[in-house]
Design an enzyme around this catalytic site. Structure first.
Site, PDB file in Angstrom:
ATOM      1  N   LEU A 142       8.723  23.247  10.316  1.00  0.00           N
ATOM      2  CA  LEU A 142       8.892  24.368  11.240  1.00  0.00           C
ATOM      3  C   LEU A 142      10.111  25.212  10.874  1.00  0.00           C
ATOM      4  CD1 LEU A 142       8.152  22.662  14.682  1.00  0.00           C
ATOM      5  CD2 LEU A 142       6.660  24.248  13.436  1.00  0.00           C
ATOM      6  N   GLU A 155       8.453  22.008  -1.102  1.00  0.00           N
ATOM      7  CA  GLU A 155       8.190  20.939  -0.135  1.00  0.00           C
ATOM      8  C   GLU A 155       7.591  19.749  -0.874  1.00  0.00           C
ATOM      9  OE1 GLU A 155       7.646  18.308   2.408  1.00  0.00           O
ATOM     10  OE2 GLU A 155       8.496  20.132   3.287  1.00  0.00           O
ATOM     11  N   GLN A 175       2.744  21.024  16.311  1.00  0.00           N
ATOM     12  CA  GLN A 175       3.366  21.325  15.029  1.00  0.00           C
ATOM     13  C   GLN A 175       2.339  21.468  13.913  1.00  0.00           C
ATOM     14  OE1 GLN A 175       6.799  18.993  14.128  1.00  0.00           O
ATOM     15  NE2 GLN A 175       6.845  19.537  11.979  1.00  0.00           N
ATOM     16  N   TYR A 180       5.079   8.953  29.653  1.00  0.00           N
ATOM     17  CA  TYR A 180       6.097   7.985  29.267  1.00  0.00           C
ATOM     18  C   TYR A 180       5.732   6.688  29.972  1.00  0.00           C
ATOM     19  CZ  TYR A 180       8.827  12.022  27.731  1.00  0.00           C
ATOM     20  OH  TYR A 180       9.257  13.158  27.100  1.00  0.00           O
ATOM     21  N   ASP A 240      15.993  19.742  11.513  1.00  0.00           N
ATOM     22  CA  ASP A 240      16.377  18.329  11.615  1.00  0.00           C
ATOM     23  C   ASP A 240      17.483  17.957  10.641  1.00  0.00           C
ATOM     24  OD1 ASP A 240      14.525  18.000  13.583  1.00  0.00           O
ATOM     25  OD2 ASP A 240      13.103  16.838  12.392  1.00  0.00           O
ATOM     26  N   GLY A 247      12.057  16.947  25.997  1.00  0.00           N
ATOM     27  CA  GLY A 247      12.484  18.292  26.351  1.00  0.00           C
ATOM     28  C   GLY A 247      11.958  19.369  25.427  1.00  0.00           C
TER      29      GLY A 247
END
Length: 499
Positions: A15, A35, A113, A215, A296, A305
């Site tokens: 992303l 990549e 994603q 969850y 990341d 979140g």
């Protein structure tokens, strides 16, 4: 060894990397993207785009593609439960999303994603990016004039050198580039490891076409819990547990039956044992010389979140205009240095917010009183400020990282106050907001002196932006206020550009 040149080399096509390539193309700079994986993500992974992200995607021309790619029911439901069949201990969201229409014209989207990366890849290539999969960066050395990176085609085994003017590291949480640069990380550290499975099953009408996240708190599951999510495809789900070792298919079937509360379910396993690491860490620096880090590579956080994927895209949006201006010779290194000054403090808040969410939602045993207090979602995504960076600080700058978007200040470093009459003029370059026509001449002179474009947009109520009718407001390409006042426009713009 063959050598090629690239104005910008992006390492990583997730992303963050694809967003950076897309937004660079929007600003007229072609990027080379390498990549190591064979293609875009094949796992749903991160899901959901907040209004500020959708605003950036609208500027890039892919808003409609994202809205079309989301499931038929774009609402989102989050529950804490023993199993997906119940009992439910707590409902966090019941299909609704907060109403931010007073602060943004953009709606929420709920694209995974795996679909988002395809859209970003296609648009990045349309705008000139050269994206090469199955290509690994093996080494990096920088000097005063550029960066030399050795890349290897993993299919042919052929290695070649890329001489890049600048490098963007979007190479994930393990980031070899971050390691090569000797940049450490700080934070709460690794919080847990686990494995995921993707499976198909008919769970009935309550699950058909809905965006669901459970969850699970259940002592029968490894680690006492797990996470269950729907995907973009009907009857396809993901399920993860806190287990380090691989689990065989029979055991996965047993665990899925426990998680769904359906002992007779016959799931079709599509993928098993995808490894996950949950951590709360932020890089000590977001850049080093000609290398900038995003996604990341600079922050990892619990997925509670949805800010991981959103912040990755917004990293690309935030960095691309700065990098493009430096590549074009319109700005200096100081503008690139602002990437760290602006994005790192905000990232540290995001990481702590999502850690606190994890504790409250799924890991109450970790509560020790150090968790951050919740920040209102509107403030978190539309009220954050850059009190330092590519701005002209005011004498009474208080250093606050957030403000109420319902009561915008117009201070340098804050989001430009939302106004339907101006929302479509931002995104491609600097804009000057003013009432008096005398600013037309000043803007023309400043733009000519610094070699940039600076259109003037007339506003009838400068007080909304914290200036008098004689003043003006300089807005950056990313929609943040860079300067306001009645003084020397050229000097202000020069400061922002790091010249």
């Amino acid at each position: 060894m063959e050598r090629e040149h690239a104005p910008v080399l992006i390492i990583g096509a997730g992303l963050a990397g694809l967003s950076a390539a897309m937004f660079l193309g929007l600003h007229g700079v072609r990027a080379l993207v390498v990549e190591k994986h064979a293609g875009t993500a094949r796992h749903p992974k991160a899901r959901g785009q907040f209004p500020h992200t959708m605003q950036a995607l609208r500027i890039a021309g892919v808003e409609d593609a994202f809205l079309a790619a989301q499931p038929a029911d774009p609402g989102f439901t989050i529950k804490i439960a023993a199993t997906t069949s119940g009992p439910v201990f707590h409902t966090i969201l019941a299909g609704e999303t907060p109403d931010f229409s007073a602060f943004s014209r953009n709606a929420w989207a709920n694209v995974s994603q795996e679909k988002a990366e395809v859209i970003l890849l296609e648009r990045a290539r349309e705008l000139g990016a050269d994206v090469r999969f199955s290509t690994k960066a093996e080494s990096l050395e920088q000097d005063a004039d550029g960066v030399t990176v050795v890349i290897r085609d993993l299919i042919t085994g052929t290695a070649r050198e890329v001489r890049a003017d600048h490098v963007v590291a979007a190479d994930g949480h393990r980031s070899p580039v971050r390691e090569w640069l000797g940049i450490g990380r700080h934070g709460r550290g690794v919080l847990g490891e686990g494995v995921n499975a993707v499976f198909e099953a008919d769970l009935g009408a309550d699950f058909d076409g809905r965006n669901l996240l459970f969850y699970l708190r259940n002592p029968e599951l490894p680690g006492g819990g797990g996470a269950f999510t729907s995907t973009d495809d009907r009857n396809r789900f993901t399920f993860g547990v806190g287990e380090v070792d691989d689990i065989d298919e029979q055991r996965w079937t047993e665990l899925i039956r426990i998680a769904t509360g359906r002992p007779d379910l016959e799931p079709k396993l599509l993928a098993c044992n995808s490894k996950t690491t949950t951590s709360a860490l932020v890089a000590d620096r977001f850049g080093a010389g000609r290398v900038q880090l995003i996604g990341d590579a600079v922050r990892t956080m619990p997925p509670h979140g949805a800010m991981g994927g959103n912040s990755a895209i917004m990293d690309g949006f935030s960095l691309a205009w700065k990098l493009a201006m430096v590549v074009k010779g319109q700005a200096g290194q100081g503008l690139l240095d602002s990437h760290d000054a602006e994005r790192r403090p905000y990232s540290e808040v995001l990481v702590e917010q999502q850690y606190a969410n994890m504790v409250r939602r799924n890991s109450p045993h970790l509560a020790d009183g150090t968790e951050a207090e919740p920040i209102d979602p509107a403030e978190l995504i539309l009220g954050y400020r850059y009190p330092d960076g590519a701005i002209v600080r005011e004498a009474d700058e208080d250093g606050a990282l957030f403000e109420n978007p319902a009561e915008p200040t117009g201070r340098p470093g804050s989001h430009v106050p939302h106004d339907k009459s101006t929302v479509d003029i931002f995104g491609r370059g600097f804009v000057l907001l003013a009432d008096e026509s005398t600013w037309d001449t000043k803007a023309t002179e400043a733009a000519k002196a610094l070699g940039v474009e600076l259109p003037v947009h007339r506003v009838e109520d400068p007080a909304r932006y914290g200036v008098s009718t004689r003043g003006a407001v300089l807005v950056r390409p990313d929609g943040f206020v860079a300067w306001r006042g009645e003084g020397d426009l050229e000097a202000a713009l020069r400061t922002v550009l790091g010249r």
